[in-house]
Design an enzyme around this catalytic site. Structure first.
Site, PDB file in Angstrom:
ATOM      1  N   LYS A  34       2.260  11.326 -11.630  1.00 34.84           N
ATOM      2  CA  LYS A  34       1.422  10.398 -12.402  1.00 34.84           C
ATOM      3  C   LYS A  34       2.231   9.132 -12.628  1.00 34.84           C
ATOM      4  O   LYS A  34       3.341   9.186 -13.176  1.00 34.84           O
ATOM      5  CB  LYS A  34       1.041  11.004 -13.750  1.00 34.84           C
ATOM      6  CG  LYS A  34      -0.173  11.889 -13.683  1.00 34.84           C
ATOM      7  CD  LYS A  34      -0.666  12.203 -15.080  1.00 34.84           C
ATOM      8  CE  LYS A  34      -1.849  13.147 -15.038  1.00 34.84           C
ATOM      9  NZ  LYS A  34      -2.271  13.571 -16.391  1.00 34.84           N
ATOM     10  N   HIS A  88      -1.520  15.598 -26.437  1.00 34.64           N
ATOM     11  CA  HIS A  88      -1.494  14.192 -26.046  1.00 34.64           C
ATOM     12  C   HIS A  88      -2.726  13.421 -26.529  1.00 34.64           C
ATOM     13  O   HIS A  88      -2.664  12.208 -26.669  1.00 34.64           O
ATOM     14  CB  HIS A  88      -1.393  14.062 -24.530  1.00 34.64           C
ATOM     15  CG  HIS A  88      -0.028  14.404 -23.986  1.00 34.64           C
ATOM     16  ND1 HIS A  88       0.586  15.605 -24.219  1.00 34.64           N
ATOM     17  CD2 HIS A  88       0.846  13.696 -23.222  1.00 34.64           C
ATOM     18  CE1 HIS A  88       1.766  15.634 -23.625  1.00 34.64           C
ATOM     19  NE2 HIS A  88       1.947  14.483 -23.017  1.00 34.64           N
ATOM     20  N   HIS A 139       6.527   8.452 -27.741  1.00 38.56           N
ATOM     21  CA  HIS A 139       5.608   9.347 -27.034  1.00 38.56           C
ATOM     22  C   HIS A 139       5.800  10.815 -27.454  1.00 38.56           C
ATOM     23  O   HIS A 139       4.843  11.507 -27.802  1.00 38.56           O
ATOM     24  CB  HIS A 139       5.792   9.188 -25.518  1.00 38.56           C
ATOM     25  CG  HIS A 139       4.918  10.094 -24.716  1.00 38.56           C
ATOM     26  ND1 HIS A 139       3.575   9.849 -24.528  1.00 38.56           N
ATOM     27  CD2 HIS A 139       5.171  11.263 -24.077  1.00 38.56           C
ATOM     28  CE1 HIS A 139       3.052  10.822 -23.804  1.00 38.56           C
ATOM     29  NE2 HIS A 139       4.001  11.689 -23.517  1.00 38.56           N
ATOM     30  N   GLU A 189      -5.511  16.610 -11.161  1.00 38.72           N
ATOM     31  CA  GLU A 189      -6.162  16.902 -12.443  1.00 38.72           C
ATOM     32  C   GLU A 189      -7.661  17.110 -12.317  1.00 38.72           C
ATOM     33  O   GLU A 189      -8.461  16.539 -13.064  1.00 38.72           O
ATOM     34  CB  GLU A 189      -5.846  15.799 -13.470  1.00 38.72           C
ATOM     35  CG  GLU A 189      -6.005  16.300 -14.895  1.00 38.72           C
ATOM     36  CD  GLU A 189      -5.366  15.391 -15.941  1.00 38.72           C
ATOM     37  OE1 GLU A 189      -4.186  15.014 -15.773  1.00 38.72           O
ATOM     38  OE2 GLU A 189      -6.044  15.088 -16.912  1.00 38.72           O
ATOM     39  N   ARG A 240      -4.630  21.018 -14.448  1.00 37.65           N
ATOM     40  CA  ARG A 240      -3.556  20.091 -14.841  1.00 37.65           C
ATOM     41  C   ARG A 240      -3.780  19.467 -16.214  1.00 37.65           C
ATOM     42  O   ARG A 240      -2.824  19.073 -16.884  1.00 37.65           O
ATOM     43  CB  ARG A 240      -3.374  18.995 -13.777  1.00 37.65           C
ATOM     44  CG  ARG A 240      -2.200  18.080 -14.097  1.00 37.65           C
ATOM     45  CD  ARG A 240      -1.803  17.161 -12.969  1.00 37.65           C
ATOM     46  NE  ARG A 240      -0.713  16.298 -13.406  1.00 37.65           N
ATOM     47  CZ  ARG A 240       0.094  15.629 -12.610  1.00 37.65           C
ATOM     48  NH1 ARG A 240      -0.071  15.717 -11.299  1.00 37.65           N
ATOM     49  NH2 ARG A 240       1.060  14.872 -13.092  1.00 37.65           N
ATOM     50  N   ASN A 259      -1.792  17.982 -20.915  1.00 37.59           N
ATOM     51  CA  ASN A 259      -2.077  16.970 -21.934  1.00 37.59           C
ATOM     52  C   ASN A 259      -2.164  17.580 -23.334  1.00 37.59           C
ATOM     53  O   ASN A 259      -2.617  16.910 -24.268  1.00 37.59           O
ATOM     54  CB  ASN A 259      -3.389  16.248 -21.608  1.00 37.59           C
ATOM     55  CG  ASN A 259      -3.287  15.482 -20.304  1.00 37.59           C
ATOM     56  OD1 ASN A 259      -2.240  14.945 -19.984  1.00 37.59           O
ATOM     57  ND2 ASN A 259      -4.373  15.461 -19.535  1.00 37.59           N
ATOM     58  N   ARG A 273       0.820  -1.230   0.000  1.00 39.32           N
ATOM     59  CA  ARG A 273       0.000   0.000   0.000  1.00 39.32           C
ATOM     60  C   ARG A 273       0.850   1.276   0.000  1.00 39.32           C
ATOM     61  O   ARG A 273       0.401   2.327   0.433  1.00 39.32           O
ATOM     62  CB  ARG A 273      -0.976   0.019   1.173  1.00 39.32           C
ATOM     63  CG  ARG A 273      -1.962  -1.124   1.137  1.00 39.32           C
ATOM     64  CD  ARG A 273      -3.167  -0.836   2.016  1.00 39.32           C
ATOM     65  NE  ARG A 273      -4.072  -1.965   1.970  1.00 39.32           N
ATOM     66  CZ  ARG A 273      -4.003  -3.018   2.775  1.00 39.32           C
ATOM     67  NH1 ARG A 273      -3.068  -3.074   3.696  1.00 39.32           N
ATOM     68  NH2 ARG A 273      -4.862  -3.992   2.658  1.00 39.32           N
ATOM     69  N   LYS A 275       5.904  22.711 -14.865  1.00 38.55           N
ATOM     70  CA  LYS A 275       5.162  21.527 -14.411  1.00 38.55           C
ATOM     71  C   LYS A 275       4.858  21.640 -12.918  1.00 38.55           C
ATOM     72  O   LYS A 275       3.736  21.347 -12.476  1.00 38.55           O
ATOM     73  CB  LYS A 275       5.954  20.254 -14.713  1.00 38.55           C
ATOM     74  CG  LYS A 275       5.212  19.015 -14.244  1.00 38.55           C
ATOM     75  CD  LYS A 275       5.020  17.981 -15.292  1.00 38.55           C
ATOM     76  CE  LYS A 275       4.052  16.903 -14.834  1.00 38.55           C
ATOM     77  NZ  LYS A 275       4.137  15.690 -15.612  1.00 38.55           N
ATOM     78  N   HIS A 325      -1.489  10.288 -28.229  1.00 32.72           N
ATOM     79  CA  HIS A 325      -1.637   8.941 -27.656  1.00 32.72           C
ATOM     80  C   HIS A 325      -2.261   7.995 -28.660  1.00 32.72           C
ATOM     81  O   HIS A 325      -1.872   6.829 -28.756  1.00 32.72           O
ATOM     82  CB  HIS A 325      -2.530   8.985 -26.413  1.00 32.72           C
ATOM     83  CG  HIS A 325      -1.800   9.399 -25.172  1.00 32.72           C
ATOM     84  ND1 HIS A 325      -2.449   9.626 -23.978  1.00 32.72           N
ATOM     85  CD2 HIS A 325      -0.487   9.600 -24.928  1.00 32.72           C
ATOM     86  CE1 HIS A 325      -1.557   9.971 -23.067  1.00 32.72           C
ATOM     87  NE2 HIS A 325      -0.372   9.971 -23.622  1.00 32.72           N
ATOM     88  N   GLU A 334       7.962  17.849 -25.406  1.00 29.51           N
ATOM     89  CA  GLU A 334       7.311  18.265 -24.155  1.00 29.51           C
ATOM     90  C   GLU A 334       7.780  19.680 -23.760  1.00 29.51           C
ATOM     91  O   GLU A 334       7.028  20.460 -23.189  1.00 29.51           O
ATOM     92  CB  GLU A 334       7.591  17.271 -23.027  1.00 29.51           C
ATOM     93  CG  GLU A 334       7.140  15.837 -23.306  1.00 29.51           C
ATOM     94  CD  GLU A 334       5.633  15.582 -23.123  1.00 29.51           C
ATOM     95  OE1 GLU A 334       4.872  16.545 -22.922  1.00 29.51           O
ATOM     96  OE2 GLU A 334       5.236  14.401 -23.211  1.00 29.51           O
TER      97      GLU A 334
END
Ligand code: NAD
Ligand code: GLY
Length: 368
Positions: free
Chosen positions: A144, A251, A268, A240, A244, A248, A122, A230, A255, A186
């Site tokens: 993330k 993206h 990517h 998000e 946030r 993306n 955990r 960032k 993606h 990026e």
């Protein structure tokens, strides 16, 4: 050049330490963090060959006990099966609650190590040592973590912040130029969504396509301003809920292209570059910004040696279908981040399907 930035989150604040030549000092840097004795160093064969010994020696000299777990190279191994194998190593070597998982590698290693750290017992502590430009400026910061589902990228994951992001830019010397350019996608993203001044500095640069030709002072600026952008966004919206999502930018379609080409043809950063061009065209079609601004963006992407067109062999219907399965879909509508100026974007789910198809088609042939 040495800089320490703070990701100032209310409960999970941490530093991003950026210093050339600092990798052999990592053991000393981790000592004040109050970590337990055991560290699971997660990497891959390539990065381990270059930098594994340096990190292990430094950690051992600082009194840590290090176990190394290697994941096969490539985005296609960013799976739950690879996470299972990290758990197997952790179990075999009796990694307890007070131990630490350390990611030494690019975004693939960082995302997977973070997810394993978030879920093993955990949650154990987690340190990011990014070795690609993309991971330095983006993937290692912000918490993330996750893996891909066979039907979509990063569909499984957790928000889980590291205790430290430790960046030695000297490791970029061994990074293949294509991967360096992927990271630059990026960086350009931050220029378009947040930092017009960074964008202008990139525009003014003679070279952006290899670490060997880029001005070292500009590389410092790139690392610091990108990480700062960032950190600023994540500080305001860690999970998000709203803002946030601007990270993306590029993206959504990126993606889809990356995933439809099996993570082999387009990486990517290249997907993000193509996605930014498409988002720029959507912005023009929807009158959010003008053609001149879109051309400035596309020229910067092209100068960096990044792709600007969607591969012709991809079917528009397949692209649209995969967009519908993206995490960014809300109430059935695909959510796009679209530019309103260099340095500013808006979030919208009001992109007519016909406009989307027209832009995808245009992006498959030569751009205007
Ligand atoms: P990557 O991790 O696949 O690394 C690219 C290649 O470079 C690999 O073959 C790797 O072995 C090699 N490599 C890494 N460092 C090297 C070095 N210093 N010298 C020589 N070779 C080196 O790719 P990436 O672009 O770093 O990361 C992409 C991943 O990051 C994607 O899975 C993407 O989803 C994820 N990502 C996550 C976030 C986030 O916020 N968590 C943000 C952006 C991207
Ligand atoms: N790369 C997108 C984010 O971190 O939110």
């Amino acid at each position: 050049m040495a800089a320490v930035l703070r990701v100032d989150l209310p409960e999970n604040a941490y530093d991003i330490a950026i210093a050339p030549g600092s990798l052999p000092e990592i053991g000393t840097a981790l000592t004040p963090l109050g970590l337990g004795k055991k560290i699971l160093l997660v990497s891959n064969r390539i990065v381990n060959k270059y930098y594994g010994d340096t990190v292990r020696e430094s950690l051992t000299a600082a009194g840590f006990e290090v176990v190394t777990h290697l994941i096969p190279v490539g985005e296609r191994y960013k799976t739950l099966n690879s996470i299972q194998k990290i758990y197997d190593s952790a179990l075999e070597h009796r990694f307890e609650r007070n131990s630490t998982f350390l990611a030494l590698g690019g975004g693939v290693i960082g995302d997977m190590t973070g997810f394993a750290a978030a879920t093993w017992l955990r949650g154990v502590k987690f340190v990011q040592v990014p070795t690609t430009l993309l991971a330095m400026v983006d993937a290692s910061v912000g918490g993330k973590t996750g893996v891909n589902h066979p039907r979509g990228k990063n569909l499984i994951g957790a928000f889980y912040q590291p205790k430290l992001v430790y960046i030695d830019p000297d490791v970029l010397e061994t990074l293949p130029p294509r991967e360096f350019r992927a990271g630059m996608a990026e960086v350009i993203k931050y220029g378009v969504i947040w930092d017009a001044n960074l964008f202008a500095q990139l525009e003014a640069a003679a070279h952006l396509d290899t670490v060997q030709t880029i001005d070292p002072a500009l590389l410092e600026t790139i690392l610091v301003r990108s990480c700062q952008a960032k950190a600023d966004v994540v500080r305001q919206d860690e999970r998000e809920g709203g803002l946030r999502a601007i990270l993306n930018y590029g993206h959504t379609l990126g993606h889809a292209v990356e995933s439809l080409t099996g993570y082999k043809v387009i990486n990517h950063g290249e997907g993000v570059a193509i996605g930014m061009v498409a988002a720029g065209q959507l912005g023009v079609k929807l009158d959010l910004w003008d053609t001149a601004a879109a051309q400035r963006q596309d020229a910067l992407i092209a100068k960096t040696g990044l792709p600007t067109t969607i591969p012709d062999f991809l079917a528009i219907a397949d692209l649209v279908n995969i967009l519908q399965n993206d995490k960014k879909v809300q109430d059935g509508n695909v959510r796009f981040i679209l530019p309103t100026a260099i340095g500013a974007v808006t979030i919208t789910d009001q992109v007519p399907a016909a406009t989307l198809k027209t832009v995808i088609k245009a992006c498959q042939s030569a751009m205007p």
